[in-house]
Design a protein around this motif. Structure first.
Motif, PDB file in Angstrom:
ATOM      1  N   GLU A 177      -3.247  -7.803   0.411  1.00  0.00           N
ATOM      2  CA  GLU A 177      -2.091  -7.031   0.867  1.00  0.00           C
ATOM      3  C   GLU A 177      -1.893  -7.253   2.358  1.00  0.00           C
ATOM      4  OE1 GLU A 177      -2.607  -2.894  -0.007  1.00  0.00           O
ATOM      5  OE2 GLU A 177      -1.808  -3.107  -2.020  1.00  0.00           O
ATOM      6  N   THR A 192       4.017   0.277   5.942  1.00  0.00           N
ATOM      7  CA  THR A 192       4.188  -0.291   4.609  1.00  0.00           C
ATOM      8  C   THR A 192       2.970  -1.129   4.240  1.00  0.00           C
ATOM      9  OG1 THR A 192       5.258  -2.314   5.428  1.00  0.00           O
ATOM     10  CG2 THR A 192       6.705  -0.464   4.872  1.00  0.00           C
ATOM     11  N   THR A 193       2.791  -1.298   2.929  1.00  0.00           N
ATOM     12  CA  THR A 193       1.796  -2.249   2.430  1.00  0.00           C
ATOM     13  C   THR A 193       2.505  -3.108   1.373  1.00  0.00           C
ATOM     14  OG1 THR A 193       0.998  -0.814   0.651  1.00  0.00           O
ATOM     15  CG2 THR A 193      -0.091  -0.606   2.792  1.00  0.00           C
ATOM     16  N   ALA A 194       2.213  -4.404   1.382  1.00  0.00           N
ATOM     17  CA  ALA A 194       2.874  -5.306   0.438  1.00  0.00           C
ATOM     18  C   ALA A 194       1.843  -6.216  -0.212  1.00  0.00           C
ATOM     19  CB  ALA A 194       3.924  -6.143   1.160  1.00  0.00           C
ATOM     20  N   GLU A 196       0.323  -9.396  -2.047  1.00  0.00           N
ATOM     21  CA  GLU A 196       0.619 -10.818  -1.906  1.00  0.00           C
ATOM     22  C   GLU A 196      -0.297 -11.662  -2.797  1.00  0.00           C
ATOM     23  OE1 GLU A 196       0.405 -11.654   2.260  1.00  0.00           O
ATOM     24  OE2 GLU A 196       2.343 -10.694   2.665  1.00  0.00           O
TER      25      GLU A 196
END
Length: 199
Positions: A177, A192-194, A196
């Motif tokens: 992430e 935010t966290t995304a 990947e």
């Protein structure tokens, strides 16, 4: 504290001197006494932040490859590490950690609320050991990013239907992430966290 006591004693001596007869200089003294340098305490420099290993065997979280960082980079790393600890606490208790109100945005807090609510509704029970690594910290002014790699392979999972393996629970590979942060006053907040993919 010692300084306050010294001032009090000196003031007391001056008061006593005012009540005595006038001082007479002893014969043979021609020079004034040399003034002594005052022993003023110099303020200690503020220690610079450093990274803290927040591994907690009782909670079941282990931080791998803790880097040696200082200053803003250390503050960002420590904020992300705190987020990881409180995320795992939320996952294992199905109760949102109150720490998110301080270290995370409203959007992140809402995600944690959903996780806890859904896990409670499905009678999810998570335990074991969660391994995580925080790396690639980059600070640009009042924004920052960090990479997180989460490894659930030593975690345990169960729900109303019985136990699951990490694979059947959907946690069979390490997940990467990117975490974005914003400086608010004297602290960093997870914005935010995304996800990947794998790491």
């Amino acid at each position: 504290m010692g300084r306050v006591a010294t001032v009090t004693v000196v003031v007391g001596m001056l008061a006593l001197a005012g009540c005595t007869s006038q001082a007479v200089e002893p014969p043979g003294l021609t020079a004034s006494p040399t003034p002594q340098a005052s022993a003023e305490a110099t303020p200690e420099p503020t220690p610079e932040s450093s990274t803290q290993d927040m591994s907690d065997p009782e909670l079941g979280i282990v931080f791998d490859d803790v880097p040696t960082l200082t200053g803003d980079e250390a503050d960002v790393w420590n904020t992300v590490a705190t987020y990881q600890v409180e995320y795992w606490r939320t996952m294992t208790t199905n109760t949102v950690s109150p720490a998110f109100a301080v270290i995370a945005s409203a959007d992140v807090q809402a995600v944690m609320e959903r996780i806890a609510t859904n896990n409670t509704a499905d009678a999810v029970d998570i335990g074991g050991t969660f391994r995580t690594r925080v790396s690639d910290v980059t600070v640009t002014g009042d924004t920052a990013t960090a990479a997180v790699c989460d490894d659930y392979r030593d975690a345990t999972f169960a729900d109303a239907d019985g136990p699951d393996t990490p694979e059947t629970a959907g946690f069979g590979y390490p997940r990467r992430e990117t975490v974005q942060l914003q400086r608010l006053g004297d602290r960093w907040v997870i914005g935010t966290t995304a996800g990947e993919g794998s790491c």
